[in-house]
Design a protein around this motif. Structure first.
Motif, mmCIF file in Angstrom:
data_model
loop_
_atom_site.group_PDB
_atom_site.id
_atom_site.type_symbol
_atom_site.label_atom_id
_atom_site.label_comp_id
_atom_site.label_asym_id
_atom_site.label_seq_id
_atom_site.Cartn_x
_atom_site.Cartn_y
_atom_site.Cartn_z
ATOM 1 N N HIS B 5 0.844 -1.190 0.000
ATOM 2 C CA HIS B 5 0.000 0.000 0.000
ATOM 3 C C HIS B 5 0.878 1.238 0.000
ATOM 4 N N ASP B 6 0.430 2.263 -0.666
ATOM 5 C CA ASP B 6 1.127 3.545 -0.605
ATOM 6 C C ASP B 6 0.072 4.634 -0.792
ATOM 7 N N ARG B 7 0.476 5.883 -0.626
ATOM 8 C CA ARG B 7 -0.505 6.960 -0.634
ATOM 9 C C ARG B 7 0.085 8.196 -1.286
ATOM 10 N N LEU B 8 -0.702 8.862 -2.090
ATOM 11 C CA LEU B 8 -0.298 10.165 -2.630
ATOM 12 C C LEU B 8 -1.121 11.242 -1.949
ATOM 13 N N GLU B 23 3.692 10.262 -10.520
ATOM 14 C CA GLU B 23 3.698 9.964 -9.084
ATOM 15 C C GLU B 23 3.292 8.510 -8.829
ATOM 16 N N VAL B 24 2.281 8.034 -9.556
ATOM 17 C CA VAL B 24 1.860 6.639 -9.368
ATOM 18 C C VAL B 24 3.000 5.699 -9.768
ATOM 19 N N SER B 26 6.159 6.253 -9.791
ATOM 20 C CA SER B 26 7.302 6.297 -8.853
ATOM 21 C C SER B 26 7.031 5.438 -7.616
ATOM 22 N N ARG B 27 5.786 5.358 -7.196
ATOM 23 C CA ARG B 27 5.456 4.494 -6.057
ATOM 24 C C ARG B 27 5.518 3.015 -6.447
ATOM 25 N N LYS B 30 9.139 2.118 -6.333
ATOM 26 C CA LYS B 30 9.554 1.950 -4.931
ATOM 27 C C LYS B 30 9.085 0.609 -4.356
ATOM 28 N N SER B 31 7.931 0.136 -4.822
ATOM 29 C CA SER B 31 7.349 -1.095 -4.252
ATOM 30 C C SER B 31 8.148 -2.340 -4.625
ATOM 31 N N TRP B 132 -5.138 6.610 -2.618
ATOM 32 C CA TRP B 132 -4.545 5.386 -2.100
ATOM 33 C C TRP B 132 -4.124 4.501 -3.247
ATOM 34 N N LEU B 133 -2.952 3.903 -3.136
ATOM 35 C CA LEU B 133 -2.460 2.974 -4.159
ATOM 36 C C LEU B 133 -2.315 1.591 -3.546
#
Lengths: 138, 138, 138
Positions: B5-8, B23-24, B26-27, B30-31, B132-133
């Motif tokens: 899970h990640d969040r912008l 931005e999406v 880049s997350r 990172k995952s 939320w991603l």
């Protein structure tokens, strides 16, 4: 990681929106999944799914009136043999949603403060509606 | 297989569309997830998510004008105590999207050449929006 | 649990809806996934995805006429250099769907009896369209 399927049967009371957030959450609780996502899927083409403000019933009535006006029942539809509310119901479904996928974090859906999940019934008569839940996570 | 899970947090500048594709991505980078899918979920009911042409700003302005005209701020809404732009924002959200699930292949979202992910802000005032991603894959 | 990606290439015959349910199911059969979900993702911004009644072609024609009327080709768009059907196609895409996630139970999509998955082409000319399938399950 696992997949858990579950199903809701919801009685609609004719045209309008009906919140199903608590029922969806209770099935997530039952699934034991703590982190993942739930897909809510409506198995019909004359009702649909929508997210909406869950605090103000007047806001939901405005949404319902908007769709009544945008997709009127008294327009001249070619497909008109299942009642005046049938063809508008299909168009309103196309304009809204059939599936929605919502994050599950620490066992709870990560909805916004005022965000609820609603079944949007487009037919005049009450219907028994089936909503499939697919919970994927761990 | 795993869930990340990640969040912008995105600052909207009042009404309009704002691209969040980079931005999406880049997350996702990172995952560490290389194959799977990302669900982008907007935690609000007065802004929404949309896919759009990302090359022509004029096309986005036409989309924004279309929604201004289809769901006017000066209509007679029952729910009118939070400003003239509040009720139209809920209806525009219902007409667009809250969640979108996008394939991840070899670590990249499999978008079309001109396809971008946008936050669609419907309120006049700037807002801080949470997205939320949920990345599921391997 | 696993992720299987696959892809459909669909020839649209100009404006209109074209059912792709059987093609999606055949790729699920091939994947070997028995329980999970499939995300259908359209990689374009001038066509879209919709669920619809799959029994009555007249109902689909009514949907198509509704969108022709709601988002007319002869309106005054700022972005008009790619043909009169280009800007309306982007708006119709925004009003419908790009991704849809559908449960897979015992190897079959859990669709309603009359529910089909359709590519909704908004351009006048035939186009070759790419639809990505992401199947997650076991």
């Amino acid at each position: 990681m696992c997949v858990v399927h579950d199903r809701l049967e919801v009685e609609s009371n004719g045209k309008g929106t009906r919140e199903i957030t608590a029922e969806v959450q209770s099935r997530i609780d039952k699934s034991g999944v703590r982190n993942g996502a739930v897909t809510v899927f409506v198995q019909h083409t004359s009702c649909s799914l929508t997210m909406m403000e869950n605090a103000a019933p007047a806001a939901r009535r405005d949404v319902e009136r908007f769709f009544d006006s945008l997709v009127p029942e008294d327009a001249d539809y070619e497909h008109d043999d299942e009642g005046v509310d049938d063809m508008p119901s299909h168009i309103r479904m196309v304009l809204t949603r059939t599936s929605e996928t919502i994050p599950i974090v620490d066992g709870k859906m990560r909805l916004g403060t005022w965000q609820g999940i609603f079944l949007f019934e487009h037919r005049r008569a009450p219907h028994r509606r089936r909503i499939w839940l697919t919970i994927i996570g761990e």
